[in-house]
Design a protein around this motif. Sequence first.
Motif, mmCIF file in Angstrom:
data_model
loop_
_atom_site.group_PDB
_atom_site.id
_atom_site.type_symbol
_atom_site.label_atom_id
_atom_site.label_comp_id
_atom_site.label_asym_id
_atom_site.label_seq_id
_atom_site.Cartn_x
_atom_site.Cartn_y
_atom_site.Cartn_z
ATOM 1 N N LYS A 112 -0.479 13.365 -44.674
ATOM 2 C CA LYS A 112 -0.637 12.076 -44.013
ATOM 3 C C LYS A 112 -1.894 12.045 -43.149
ATOM 4 O O LYS A 112 -2.206 13.005 -42.459
ATOM 5 C CB LYS A 112 0.570 11.778 -43.108
ATOM 6 N N ASN A 113 -2.584 10.931 -43.176
ATOM 7 C CA ASN A 113 -3.687 10.704 -42.242
ATOM 8 C C ASN A 113 -3.155 9.880 -41.071
ATOM 9 O O ASN A 113 -3.503 8.712 -40.880
ATOM 10 C CB ASN A 113 -4.838 9.981 -42.925
ATOM 11 N N SER A 114 -2.286 10.519 -40.293
ATOM 12 C CA SER A 114 -1.666 9.830 -39.162
ATOM 13 C C SER A 114 -1.364 10.854 -38.082
ATOM 14 O O SER A 114 -1.475 12.061 -38.281
ATOM 15 C CB SER A 114 -0.364 9.143 -39.597
ATOM 16 N N ASP A 174 1.353 11.766 -37.073
ATOM 17 C CA ASP A 174 2.513 12.592 -37.415
ATOM 18 C C ASP A 174 2.077 13.957 -37.935
ATOM 19 O O ASP A 174 2.853 14.910 -37.916
ATOM 20 C CB ASP A 174 3.370 11.900 -38.480
ATOM 21 N N ASN A 175 0.845 14.030 -38.424
ATOM 22 C CA ASN A 175 0.302 15.258 -38.989
ATOM 23 C C ASN A 175 -0.493 15.973 -37.898
ATOM 24 O O ASN A 175 -1.567 15.514 -37.504
ATOM 25 C CB ASN A 175 -0.601 14.907 -40.174
ATOM 26 N N PRO A 176 -0.004 17.102 -37.380
ATOM 27 C CA PRO A 176 -0.667 17.758 -36.237
ATOM 28 C C PRO A 176 -2.129 18.106 -36.485
ATOM 29 O O PRO A 176 -2.963 17.929 -35.593
ATOM 30 C CB PRO A 176 0.177 19.014 -35.999
ATOM 31 N N VAL A 177 -2.451 18.607 -37.677
ATOM 32 C CA VAL A 177 -3.844 18.991 -37.912
ATOM 33 C C VAL A 177 -4.735 17.751 -37.960
ATOM 34 O O VAL A 177 -5.864 17.764 -37.458
ATOM 35 C CB VAL A 177 -3.985 19.845 -39.191
ATOM 36 N N PHE A 178 -4.235 16.662 -38.529
ATOM 37 C CA PHE A 178 -5.016 15.417 -38.534
ATOM 38 C C PHE A 178 -5.216 14.926 -37.104
ATOM 39 O O PHE A 178 -6.320 14.481 -36.740
ATOM 40 C CB PHE A 178 -4.305 14.342 -39.366
ATOM 41 N N TYR A 179 -4.170 15.025 -36.296
ATOM 42 C CA TYR A 179 -4.227 14.553 -34.907
ATOM 43 C C TYR A 179 -5.336 15.265 -34.140
ATOM 44 O O TYR A 179 -6.118 14.626 -33.419
ATOM 45 C CB TYR A 179 -2.875 14.804 -34.256
ATOM 46 N N VAL A 180 -5.428 16.589 -34.305
ATOM 47 C CA VAL A 180 -6.437 17.359 -33.584
ATOM 48 C C VAL A 180 -7.818 17.149 -34.195
ATOM 49 O O VAL A 180 -8.809 16.933 -33.478
ATOM 50 C CB VAL A 180 -6.066 18.858 -33.571
ATOM 51 N N GLN A 181 -7.904 17.220 -35.522
ATOM 52 C CA GLN A 181 -9.209 17.045 -36.161
ATOM 53 C C GLN A 181 -9.758 15.634 -35.916
ATOM 54 O O GLN A 181 -10.961 15.454 -35.742
ATOM 55 C CB GLN A 181 -9.115 17.326 -37.660
ATOM 56 N N TYR A 182 -8.871 14.647 -35.915
ATOM 57 C CA TYR A 182 -9.321 13.279 -35.662
ATOM 58 C C TYR A 182 -9.866 13.141 -34.242
ATOM 59 O O TYR A 182 -10.850 12.420 -34.000
ATOM 60 C CB TYR A 182 -8.181 12.284 -35.893
ATOM 61 N N ALA A 183 -9.230 13.820 -33.296
ATOM 62 C CA ALA A 183 -9.739 13.790 -31.921
ATOM 63 C C ALA A 183 -11.150 14.354 -31.880
ATOM 64 O O ALA A 183 -12.045 13.800 -31.215
ATOM 65 C CB ALA A 183 -8.821 14.570 -30.987
ATOM 66 N N HIS A 184 -11.383 15.466 -32.603
ATOM 67 C CA HIS A 184 -12.725 16.052 -32.636
ATOM 68 C C HIS A 184 -13.713 15.083 -33.283
ATOM 69 O O HIS A 184 -14.826 14.865 -32.776
ATOM 70 C CB HIS A 184 -12.709 17.378 -33.400
ATOM 71 N N ALA A 185 -13.318 14.493 -34.410
ATOM 72 C CA ALA A 185 -14.199 13.546 -35.091
ATOM 73 C C ALA A 185 -14.491 12.341 -34.199
ATOM 74 O O ALA A 185 -15.608 11.808 -34.196
ATOM 75 C CB ALA A 185 -13.562 13.097 -36.406
ATOM 76 N N ARG A 186 -13.498 11.910 -33.431
ATOM 77 C CA ARG A 186 -13.700 10.767 -32.535
ATOM 78 C C ARG A 186 -14.719 11.121 -31.450
ATOM 79 O O ARG A 186 -15.563 10.294 -31.091
ATOM 80 C CB ARG A 186 -12.374 10.340 -31.917
ATOM 81 N N THR A 187 -14.656 12.327 -30.901
ATOM 82 C CA THR A 187 -15.640 12.731 -29.886
ATOM 83 C C THR A 187 -17.044 12.714 -30.473
ATOM 84 O O THR A 187 -18.014 12.344 -29.790
ATOM 85 C CB THR A 187 -15.348 14.128 -29.306
ATOM 86 N N CYS A 188 -17.165 13.114 -31.731
ATOM 87 C CA CYS A 188 -18.475 13.112 -32.389
ATOM 88 C C CYS A 188 -18.965 11.683 -32.611
ATOM 89 O O CYS A 188 -20.163 11.396 -32.466
ATOM 90 C CB CYS A 188 -18.396 13.863 -33.719
ATOM 91 N N ALA A 189 -18.044 10.783 -32.955
ATOM 92 C CA ALA A 189 -18.413 9.378 -33.131
ATOM 93 C C ALA A 189 -18.879 8.777 -31.813
ATOM 94 O O ALA A 189 -19.856 8.012 -31.762
ATOM 95 C CB ALA A 189 -17.232 8.597 -33.694
ATOM 96 N N GLU A 217 -16.827 16.343 -38.235
ATOM 97 C CA GLU A 217 -17.495 15.384 -37.372
ATOM 98 C C GLU A 217 -17.212 13.950 -37.778
ATOM 99 O O GLU A 217 -17.440 13.023 -37.002
ATOM 100 C CB GLU A 217 -19.003 15.639 -37.384
ATOM 101 N N ARG A 218 -16.719 13.774 -39.003
ATOM 102 C CA ARG A 218 -16.354 12.442 -39.492
ATOM 103 C C ARG A 218 -15.063 12.559 -40.288
ATOM 104 O O ARG A 218 -14.862 13.521 -41.013
ATOM 105 C CB ARG A 218 -17.453 11.860 -40.397
ATOM 106 N N MET A 219 -14.200 11.547 -40.168
ATOM 107 C CA MET A 219 -12.956 11.537 -40.950
ATOM 108 C C MET A 219 -12.699 10.107 -41.446
ATOM 109 O O MET A 219 -13.066 9.140 -40.789
ATOM 110 C CB MET A 219 -11.788 12.039 -40.107
#
Length: 546
Positions: A415-417, A419-434, A544-546
């Motif tokens: 899931k890209n949501s 609910d998915n812990p790895v997505f949650y953390v990686q998305y936070a990193h990608a958001r900081t890069c954005a 850096e992007r998702m």
Amino acid sequence: MTPEELSAAITACLQDAIDAGEFAVEMPGEVRVERPKNREHGDWATNVAMQLGKKAGLNPRQFAEILSARLVQISGVAKVEIAGPGFLNITVEAGAAGSLARSIVEAGPAYGTNEALAGHVINMEFVSANPTGPLHIGHTRWAALGDAIARVLRASGAEVTAEYYINDAGKQMDKFGESVLAAIHGRPTPEGGYPGAYIADLGREVLAAHPDIRELTDAAALPVVRHAAYEAQMEDIRKTLHEFGVHFDVYFSEQQLHSTGAIQAAVERLRAQGHIFDEDGAVWLRTTDFGDDKDRVLIRANGEPTYFAADAAYYLSKKDRGFEEKIYLLGADHHGYVNRLKAIAACAGDDPEANIQVLIGQLISVNGARLSKRAGNIIELRDLVEWLGKDALRYALARIPADSPMAIDPEVLKKNSNDNPVFYVQYAHARTCAVARNAVAAGVDRSAFDASLLDHATENELLAKLGEYPSVVATAAKFREPHRIARHLEVIAGAYHRWYDVCRVTPMGEEPVADVNRTRLWLNDATTQVLANGLELLGVSAPERM
């Protein structure tokens, strides 16, 4: 002010008070500071007065009063209060708290590393699958966890050698060779042999390298086939581990212990230590002296060494190679090995409580996973990576304690949501890069920094979680528990998302760029760095992007 800086400052205050004769007590090895449950009680708390008060012959509150008088004079400390039986609640100045953002960015990849285990030379053995087939789900957990533990130990200053013990001796290797030879000749799998399409694949590979092999007798062909198939299977194992992001410094062959005389040499060394006895024509190691449930045979009456003899020789090899500490990562069906291995350490003259550690991992299951088409009756690691992805699989395996059984839900991991812990953390990193990219476009840079401007409640929370990261890494290393890092990254991600929702890095509309924007960019980039550092320790990428 980081927890480490505050801890060092408290330690200095303790030493100053001792030197001034205000109390006499042995200095602790470490002064721990932590976040109070209620932030109204301050930024940090320590129970050092309760730990040392009675040892100094004082009531803990009296001890705390003496110490607090010195602590309040520390640069960056705004207030010190004594609570309950002797807790010290410390409030730092806004600028001191916010300065952490700049410190993290300037430290870069080094932020979170420490020297808690400096001087520790560790051999860590994990996976060590038999080279008779592909890596499967049973090896997956230790591959991910073992590699993560090694990374965390190194981040805490330890010198770590990751080692794979190749069980390439014994009857299972003969059965393996016989199975491949049968496949080459198109014969059925021999009794007790290895089925599966991968055996036929190995047969074709061996035949391509040795086209005349079918002209030899079985007796002449078997050693050639066994060695060639073994080399091909080990290459497959190495490649699979590499694709999973797992690195081994040493691949150690059990066969070398037999061929070099290391097993017999080990027996003689243990005999010289006084732990060997002979009975019924066999050679035994008296492991019951050190907690094992029964003594163990090293050399059978027919002169053949046992697996336990190889284990003993292997342990001594590690000792001889200069590894003071040996960590073994074993599967759930290896509980019986713990006392045996510790007994070997004791018989070798080591301290089984200090020189050897055996970690037992519990079973893992993957809902809906299919059996391998190549191996037939197993779920291959390669198939799991292809199905779920390296990052999702490694993160999921790292965030659960090794001694807890676990079931992976692929539907969640795909899931890209949130609910998915790895997505949650990686998305936070990608958001900081954005945010950083948008800042550049808006003309916001890090040319100014005013820590006192980071005074919003969400900024205090985010700074607090970033500040706790080094101690989380040190604790994860101490207890060999990388799941602590994964869980903390999720906490940081949550704090970042809340900050992002209310604090802008780029100005609104036609607003000019101000120092508050520049300072917030430092905090944003500090979060980028901590998330990247933590994911690296887990063997997971930081997109850096998702």
